[in-house]
Design an enzyme around this catalytic site. Structure first.
Site, mmCIF file in Angstrom:
data_model
loop_
_atom_site.group_PDB
_atom_site.id
_atom_site.type_symbol
_atom_site.label_atom_id
_atom_site.label_comp_id
_atom_site.label_asym_id
_atom_site.label_seq_id
_atom_site.Cartn_x
_atom_site.Cartn_y
_atom_site.Cartn_z
ATOM 1 N N GLU A 1 -0.377 0.616 4.691
ATOM 2 C CA GLU A 1 0.816 0.265 3.914
ATOM 3 C C GLU A 1 0.960 1.103 2.652
ATOM 4 O O GLU A 1 2.079 1.374 2.203
ATOM 5 C CB GLU A 1 0.812 -1.222 3.549
ATOM 6 C CG GLU A 1 1.041 -2.159 4.724
ATOM 7 C CD GLU A 1 -0.267 -2.557 5.405
ATOM 8 O OE1 GLU A 1 -1.332 -2.003 5.036
ATOM 9 O OE2 GLU A 1 -0.230 -3.419 6.298
ATOM 10 N N PHE B 1 -2.893 -18.498 6.136
ATOM 11 C CA PHE B 1 -3.362 -17.205 6.623
ATOM 12 C C PHE B 1 -2.446 -16.082 6.112
ATOM 13 O O PHE B 1 -1.235 -16.175 6.226
ATOM 14 C CB PHE B 1 -3.399 -17.204 8.155
ATOM 15 C CG PHE B 1 -3.822 -15.871 8.735
ATOM 16 C CD1 PHE B 1 -5.081 -15.364 8.485
ATOM 17 C CD2 PHE B 1 -2.941 -15.119 9.504
ATOM 18 C CE1 PHE B 1 -5.463 -14.128 8.999
ATOM 19 C CE2 PHE B 1 -3.315 -13.891 10.021
ATOM 20 C CZ PHE B 1 -4.580 -13.390 9.760
ATOM 21 N N GLN B 2 -3.038 -15.055 5.567
ATOM 22 C CA GLN B 2 -2.324 -13.907 5.001
ATOM 23 C C GLN B 2 -1.326 -14.292 3.915
ATOM 24 O O GLN B 2 -0.316 -13.640 3.726
ATOM 25 C CB GLN B 2 -1.646 -13.067 6.100
ATOM 26 C CG GLN B 2 -2.674 -12.376 7.009
ATOM 27 C CD GLN B 2 -2.088 -11.294 7.895
ATOM 28 O OE1 GLN B 2 -0.939 -11.368 8.283
ATOM 29 N NE2 GLN B 2 -2.899 -10.283 8.203
ATOM 30 N N LYS C 1 8.698 -16.309 6.139
ATOM 31 C CA LYS C 1 9.018 -16.140 7.560
ATOM 32 C C LYS C 1 10.186 -17.031 7.999
ATOM 33 O O LYS C 1 11.047 -16.594 8.759
ATOM 34 C CB LYS C 1 7.773 -16.469 8.387
ATOM 35 C CG LYS C 1 7.897 -16.054 9.843
ATOM 36 C CD LYS C 1 6.554 -16.172 10.565
ATOM 37 C CE LYS C 1 6.656 -15.577 11.967
ATOM 38 N NZ LYS C 1 5.361 -15.625 12.666
ATOM 39 N N MET D 1 -11.670 17.567 -11.251
ATOM 40 C CA MET D 1 -11.290 17.321 -12.641
ATOM 41 C C MET D 1 -12.388 16.529 -13.346
ATOM 42 O O MET D 1 -12.677 16.772 -14.523
ATOM 43 C CB MET D 1 -9.949 16.579 -12.713
ATOM 44 C CG MET D 1 -9.385 16.463 -14.114
ATOM 45 S SD MET D 1 -9.118 18.066 -14.898
ATOM 46 C CE MET D 1 -7.388 18.355 -14.528
#
Lengths: 582, 181
Positions: free
Chosen positions: A49, A111-112, A161, A483
């Protein structure tokens, strides 16, 4: 017309002229992916993502249109935090849509589930949890409006949802309805006429003026207006890291990049100026060095669309809140009026000769490698630059390779440079280059990356291969976090702590091939040009060129952190004549 | 809540912030203050005469940040509609204090007397404790609190101040123009 929230969401994105979505489906966002099958919107399936977020940013950078990312709840939303913060720091218009657990499950540790709006509150310009399917069109409309107006930035809409599966009655809010729904959001775009007049006067009075140009010029699409202002007044321009390309590097008035790794002329010209005209720039610490010692004799005209930038770091003598393009156009008019009314511009001749003296004495420089020595990264960049097709877009990650890219490339056009400035996100370049190529399929897109950066987001090259997005990647591979290595060498007595990456693992050529790309390895100077020619000739898949470069090479000039810009460290070969920087 | 007295140079500012009455607005304001390192002395939220709007009264420590930056950053919140900066010297401030004090049969009368002098109220009287309330200017509440401390405070709760510009002299209500983005 009745439809599901999911259908309304996709239709709303179509109404906003979305041509592409970068995303990855999952549990809570699943309903939205079904109507997407029937939509004209292209969807690019990422492998992580974070990639979707940076792709949306890269797309927005080069097109000026908001990038759109669509992901699910929980871990997908947390993976989006870095790109959102990156876009927030660099004022990139972006709309992110995240799935959320059903409204009935919110707060139960489902969940999630995660508190997406809570987590992203401080890294978005605005975010919103939608609680009803009926609210979706307005929420999407607001998200695009807020992301693209005023000071641009990322917005996020969190959609439970059940809001996607429930039915709603379609509507599309008018501009007036959107404005009415946001009574506290009225960006100022037109500069104050009295302030503009004041600024015009100061500009004509100044004997040592500099136009200090930042990323805001590009956001305001003000490159043309800037050119007119510079040419009318014959004032030198410095372009910050975020503004590279806003003013052509080949223009006689262009001094290039100022700041921590800016060239000596740009840094010193700002430091010695009696007037800095800041245009869409925010006096970042990488530009000012130690603030109390920054441009001590300069008066400041500060043009910025965000009032909070006025006086945040340096108090302006003339603050102008407004859109850079509109303000510069008015400023040009005001200057012309003054000149037509008999005013004259102060003599800047002495200043100009000082500036050209510095340019002559202190060009960017590095030492060519002796035969048998390791390849110089700057040499690779010069070769890349000189062989790049016209209209090439350069994208970089973060670190030494980013600074060398900005220094050694010759930027001629706006929107030809994409990088992560404010947040400094390692791993930015590959996904951002993919987004840029999607936005500008006609242009060649070169991503210059470090070997450290590459290993953070390389998996998106699978996305590029599968989706047929033929970007080109040049890894300046020094087997170090370069760096950090440079700082440890210079400021930690060469005590190298956890900066060495293996020179043998991974095998970047094999890795590139495994991801469906062409992989090329380059070890010596003679191999550089043929490899670049080969890469430029491939247009049906991504190419990765692994340039094995010298690990000891450092980025110069450099203003050490906490020092003033007077304490600039020049390349070792120029240090002896530092006294000329006066 | 101890902010310095408002006679000369107050080290605090009162911001009266009109916001859209929507979920999460208070969290946004609070997280902005945390994120930018601004200190809040007190904060009070309540609905206004208009259902769509709430008013947040924030007392800001101006030693922690210039008030101008605080105001501009607050304005960047989309749901902030208007900010008025109230000069403490030209506004009316009120706050409510509730306190339960440990008392004995010997000194209960003193606490009652003290409360009456301050024009507070006795809310409940027990054998070993007494609960009082006082509303008024925050300075007056400070004094009352100091005096109560000598008896032993069991619990004490203050609301944080609310404020409006003074009506009598020219109310110095400065509506900050130039809505941020």
């Amino acid at each position: 017309m009745k439809m599901t929230g999911a259908q309304a969401l996709i239709k709303a994105l179509e109404m906003e002229n979305t041509e592409v979505i970068f995303g990855l489906p999952g549990g809570c966002i699943l309903p939205a992916y079904d109507p997407l099958l029937d939509s004209s919107i292209r969807h690019i399936l990422v492998r992580h993502e974070q990639g979707a977020g940076h792709m949306a940013e890269g797309y927005a950078h080069v097109t000026g249109r908001p990038g759109v990312a669509l992901v699910t709840s929980g871990p997908a939303a947390t993976n989006m935090v870095t790109p959102l913060c990156d876009a927030y720091m660099d004022s990139i218009p972006m709309v992110c849509i995240t799935g959320q657990v059903p409204t009935t499950a919110i707060g139960t540790d489902a969940f999630q589930e995660c508190d997406t709006v809570g987590i992203t509150r401080s890294v978005t310009k605005h975010n919103e949890l939608v609680m009803s399917a009926q609210d979706l069109p307005m929420a999407i409309r607001q998200a695009f409006h807020i992301a693209t107006t005023g000071r641009p930035g990322p917005t996020l809409i969190d959609v439970p949802k059940d809001c996607l599966t429930n039915t709603m009655e379609w509507y599309w809010p008018s501009d007036a309805e959107v404005a009415e729904s946001l009574p506290g959001y009225r960006p100022t775009t037109k500069g104050h006429p009295r302030m503009i007049k004041e600024a015009a006067k100061l500009i004509l009075e100044s004997e040592r003026p500099i136009l200090y140009v930042g990323g805001g010029i590009l956001k305001a699409r003000a490159a043309e207006a800037l050119k007119e202002l510079a040419e009318l007044t014959q004032i030198h321009v410095v372009t910050t890291l975020m503004a590279r390309g806003a003013f052509p590097d080949s223009h006689p008035l262009c001094l290039g990049m100022p700041g921590m790794h800016g060239n000596a002329t740009a840094v010193t010209a700002m430091q010695k100026a009696d007037l800095l005209v800041a245009l869409g720039a925010r006096f970042d610490d990488r530009i000012t060095g130690k603030v109390s010692g920054f441009a001590p004799e300069a008066k400041i005209i500060h043009v910025d669309i965000d009032p909070a930038e006025q006086g945040k770091v340096r108090r302006p003598d003339v603050p102008i809140v407004g859109d850079c393009r509109l303000v510069i156009e008015e400023l040009v008019k005001a200057i012309k009026d003054l000149l037509n009314g008999g005013a004259t511009q102060a003599d800047t001749g002495l200043w100009k000769s000082r500036v050209s003296g510095w340019r002559e004495q202190f060009p960017l420089s590095y030492e060519m490698s002796e035969p048998g020595e390791a390849l110089k990264p700057q040499f690779c960049l010069e070769a890349l630059r000189d062989s790049a097709p016209e209209d090439t877009i350069l994208v970089s990650g973060v670190g030494q390779h980013q600074m060398w890219s900005s220094q050694y490339w010759k930027f001629e056009n706006p929107y030809s440079w994409v990088n992560s400035g404010g947040l400094g996100t390692m791993g930015f370049s590959i996904p951002a280059a993919i987004g840029a190529k999607v936005g500008r399929p006609d242009a060649t897109v070169w991503a210059v990356d470090g070997d450290g950066c590459f290993q953070m987001t390389a998996q998106e090259l699978v996305t590029a291969s599968v989706e047929r997005i033929p970007i080109k990647v040049a890894i300046l591979n020094n087997s170090y976090l370069g760096m950090v290595r440079q700082w440890q060498e210079m400021f930690y007595e060469e005590r190298y702590s956890e900066v060495y990456l293996s020179p043998e693992v991974p095998d970047f050529v094999k890795w590139a091939e495994a991801m469906g790309c062409v992989g090329i390895r380059v070890d010596s100077p003679e191999e550089v040009q043929p490899a670049i020619d080969k890469a430029n000739g491939i247009d049906d898949r991504p190419v990765v060129v692994d340039f094995r470069v010298a690990a000891s090479e450092k980025v110069f000039p450099m203003v050490p952190a906490g020092a003033t810009n007077d304490d600039l460290l020049l390349p070792p070969t120029q240090m002896a004549r530092k006294e000329f920087l006066r | 809540m101890s902010v310095a007295s408002s006679h000369n140079q107050p080290n605090y500012h009162i911001l009266s912030v009109l916001v859209q009455n929507r979920p999460g607005v208070l969290a946004r304001v609070a997280s902005l203050f945390a994120r930018r390192g601004y200190n809040i002395f007190s904060l009070a939220v309540a609905p206004t005469e208009d259902d769509a709007l709430s008013r947040i009264t924030i007392v800001v420590d101006v030693d922690s940040a210039p008030v101008e930056q605080v105001v501009k950053q607050l304005f960047k919140l989309i749901e902030v509609v208007k900010i008025s900066e109230l000069d403490p010297r030209r506004s009316v401030e009120r706050e409510l204090l509730l306190a339960t004090i440990r008392v004995t049969s010997e000194n209960r009368g003193q606490v009652v007397e003290l409360t009456n002098i301050f024009e507070g109220k006795i809310l409940a009287v027990g054998v070993e404790a007494i609960t009082v309330s006082l509303d008024g200017n925050p300075d007056k509440l400070d004094d009352f609190e100091d005096l109560l401390r000598g008896y032993g405070i069991v619990e004490l709760q203050r609301t944080g101040r609310v404020a409006l510009p003074k009506l009598e002299r020219e109310a110095r209500l400065r509506a900050v123009k130039g809505k941020a983005v």
